[in-house]
Design a protein around this motif. Structure first.
Motif, PDB file in Angstrom:
ATOM      1  N   LEU A 175       0.927  -1.249  -0.117  1.00  0.00           N
ATOM      2  CA  LEU A 175      -0.138  -0.058  -0.180  1.00  0.00           C
ATOM      3  C   LEU A 175       0.852   1.325   0.015  1.00  0.00           C
ATOM      4  O   LEU A 175       1.869   1.320   0.808  1.00  0.00           O
ATOM      5  N   PHE A 176       0.502   2.071  -0.846  1.00  0.00           N
ATOM      6  CA  PHE A 176       1.064   3.600  -0.791  1.00  0.00           C
ATOM      7  C   PHE A 176       0.011   4.648  -0.520  1.00  0.00           C
ATOM      8  O   PHE A 176      -0.946   4.970  -1.321  1.00  0.00           O
ATOM      9  N   GLY A 177      -0.108   4.978   0.610  1.00  0.00           N
ATOM     10  CA  GLY A 177      -1.160   5.836   1.041  1.00  0.00           C
ATOM     11  C   GLY A 177      -0.531   7.245   1.135  1.00  0.00           C
ATOM     12  O   GLY A 177       0.357   7.562   2.017  1.00  0.00           O
ATOM     13  N   GLN A 178      -1.420   8.237   0.566  1.00  0.00           N
ATOM     14  CA  GLN A 178      -0.808   9.614   0.786  1.00  0.00           C
ATOM     15  C   GLN A 178      -1.803  10.535   1.301  1.00  0.00           C
ATOM     16  O   GLN A 178      -3.188  10.498   1.157  1.00  0.00           O
ATOM     17  N   SER A 179      -1.474  11.419   2.261  1.00  0.00           N
ATOM     18  CA  SER A 179      -2.068  12.277   3.041  1.00  0.00           C
ATOM     19  C   SER A 179      -3.237  11.600   3.683  1.00  0.00           C
ATOM     20  O   SER A 179      -3.052  10.685   4.332  1.00  0.00           O
ATOM     21  N   TRP A 180      -4.826  11.966   3.567  1.00  0.00           N
ATOM     22  CA  TRP A 180      -5.716  11.148   4.212  1.00  0.00           C
ATOM     23  C   TRP A 180      -5.525   9.650   3.778  1.00  0.00           C
ATOM     24  O   TRP A 180      -5.872   8.799   4.780  1.00  0.00           O
ATOM     25  N   GLY A 181      -5.245   9.563   2.536  1.00  0.00           N
ATOM     26  CA  GLY A 181      -5.041   8.000   2.034  1.00  0.00           C
ATOM     27  C   GLY A 181      -3.767   7.130   2.915  1.00  0.00           C
ATOM     28  O   GLY A 181      -3.967   5.955   3.207  1.00  0.00           O
ATOM     29  N   LEU A 225      -0.677  -8.276   3.253  1.00  0.00           N
ATOM     30  CA  LEU A 225       0.135  -6.941   3.203  1.00  0.00           C
ATOM     31  C   LEU A 225       1.517  -7.158   3.274  1.00  0.00           C
ATOM     32  O   LEU A 225       1.998  -7.799   4.077  1.00  0.00           O
ATOM     33  N   ARG A 226       2.333  -6.861   2.031  1.00  0.00           N
ATOM     34  CA  ARG A 226       3.780  -7.060   2.308  1.00  0.00           C
ATOM     35  C   ARG A 226       4.506  -5.823   2.703  1.00  0.00           C
ATOM     36  O   ARG A 226       5.864  -5.922   3.198  1.00  0.00           O
ATOM     37  N   GLY A 227       4.070  -4.489   2.530  1.00  0.00           N
ATOM     38  CA  GLY A 227       5.032  -3.272   2.860  1.00  0.00           C
ATOM     39  C   GLY A 227       3.696  -1.955   2.950  1.00  0.00           C
ATOM     40  O   GLY A 227       2.975  -2.333   2.397  1.00  0.00           O
ATOM     41  N   LEU A 228       4.139  -1.110   3.519  1.00  0.00           N
ATOM     42  CA  LEU A 228       3.392   0.073   3.679  1.00  0.00           C
ATOM     43  C   LEU A 228       4.010   1.346   3.621  1.00  0.00           C
ATOM     44  O   LEU A 228       5.293   1.302   4.079  1.00  0.00           O
ATOM     45  N   VAL A 229       3.821   2.279   2.680  1.00  0.00           N
ATOM     46  CA  VAL A 229       4.405   3.611   2.545  1.00  0.00           C
ATOM     47  C   VAL A 229       3.210   4.623   3.025  1.00  0.00           C
ATOM     48  O   VAL A 229       2.079   4.729   2.503  1.00  0.00           O
ATOM     49  N   VAL A 230       3.695   5.416   3.857  1.00  0.00           N
ATOM     50  CA  VAL A 230       2.756   6.406   4.624  1.00  0.00           C
ATOM     51  C   VAL A 230       3.469   7.836   4.046  1.00  0.00           C
ATOM     52  O   VAL A 230       4.345   8.096   4.437  1.00  0.00           O
ATOM     53  N   ALA A 231       2.742   8.483   3.210  1.00  0.00           N
ATOM     54  CA  ALA A 231       3.349   9.549   2.585  1.00  0.00           C
ATOM     55  C   ALA A 231       2.657  10.828   2.920  1.00  0.00           C
ATOM     56  O   ALA A 231       1.521  10.829   2.665  1.00  0.00           O
ATOM     57  N   ASN A 232       3.271  12.145   3.532  1.00  0.00           N
ATOM     58  CA  ASN A 232       2.640  13.180   4.026  1.00  0.00           C
ATOM     59  C   ASN A 232       1.299  13.156   4.644  1.00  0.00           C
ATOM     60  O   ASN A 232       0.246  13.826   4.306  1.00  0.00           O
TER      61      ASN A 232
END
Length: 305
Positions: free
Chosen positions: A106-112, A127-134
């Protein structure tokens, strides 16, 4: 050269439809990178550049969350309909409908990013990995930091914003003009703004139902249903490799982002010095290198077989 999307369409979600697009081929090795956009009430458009990771063997899934873009619009629905659980269920449904629930990133940006973190806290086995952006970890923290950032705006700007917020005239041209001063400093520092970013803004403006219900009239005046929402309490439950991204000039200030780094076991935090809220657009080369490094370090054996 970017790959041509190999599939797009809609999948049923309850009595509605969720629009999606796949770049690359699913089920051919590496897990899919699923882009969870911000808003709430925005669209995938400003994250379309993530499709480039398909050139490196990572199929990329974009989708528009319910209420905007190519998904079902529901302008008649009230604030009680637009809940975090609705969007968590929509994400789960998309993963199942595309057949990727057993292997995805998952790549989630802001609210995402908050939505993706809340999803990850339930420890879904695929789920193999998580990116939490901004992304802030808490809207209360976000609002406290908004006061700090607003106080640093040029003389008179915050006073104009406050006057219209108190009067309920945030749709006025004067408010919108003052709002852009903040956006140019803390949302996207590029001039001009990229076409894909403008596309998302136009889509959100065309149907602001979700944004107004859950967020409010602007990024820094959160009076919607999310104003007290936080994922801080569930962050220690996340058990996958996690990359946290933010910009030095980000409206998601270090104070709002730090809980991800401090509470998710082993989380890695990278700050982009020349970016605000959109490092993937503002510093694309460094962003691409960082993402490929992170993706390359994931254990994908369960997917690749």
């Amino acid at each position: 050269m970017a790959l041509t999307p190999s599939a797009k369409g809609t999948v049923p979600f309850r009595e509605f439809r969720t629009w999606y697009r796949v770049t690359g081929e699913l089920h051919r090795g590496r897990p899919a990178l699923v882009a969870v956009h911000g808003g709430p009430g925005a669209t995938h458009d400003y994250l379309v550049g993530l499709a480039a990771f398909a050139e490196h063997g990572w199929p990329v899934v974009h989708y528009d969350q319910l209420g905007n873009g190519g998904s079902t619009h529901l302008p008649e629905r009230g604030a009680d309909f637009w809940t975090v659980r609705l969007f968590l269920d929509e994400l789960d449904n998309l993963l199942e409908r595309l057949g990727i629930a057993d292997g995805y990133v998952l790549f989630g940006q802001s609210w995402g990013g908050m939505l993706a973190a809340r999803h990850a806290a339930d420890r879904p086995p695929g789920l193999r990995g998580l990116v939490v952006a901004n992304a802030p970890a808490s809207y209360r923290l976000w609002l406290e930091e908004m006061e700090v950032l607003r106080a640093r705006l040029p003389p008179g700007v915050n006073e104009t914003l406050l006057r219209h917020e108190a009067a309920g005239t945030t749709a006025s041209e004067e408010y919108q003009t003052a709002m852009m001063v903040f956006y140019d400093k803390h949302v996207c520092r590029l001039d001009p703004w990229p076409r894909e970013y403008l596309a998302t803004l136009m889509e959100t403006s065309n149907d602001p139902t979700v944004y107004h219900a859950m967020n409010g009239p602007s990024e820094f005046h959160v009076i919607g249903t999310l104003k007290d929402w936080s994922v801080t309490g569930v962050l220690p439950d996340i058990d996958v490799p996690t990359l946290v991204i933010s910009g030095r000039h980000d409206e998601a200030t270090p104070r709002t982002v730090r809980p991800y780094h401090d509470l998710i076991p082993g989380a890695r935090w990278e700050i982009f010095e020349d970016s605000s809220h959109a490092p993937h657009l503002e510093e694309p080369d460094r962003f691409g290198t960082l993402m490929l490094d992170f993706l390359g370090g994931l254990d994908t054996t369960a997917t690749e077989g």
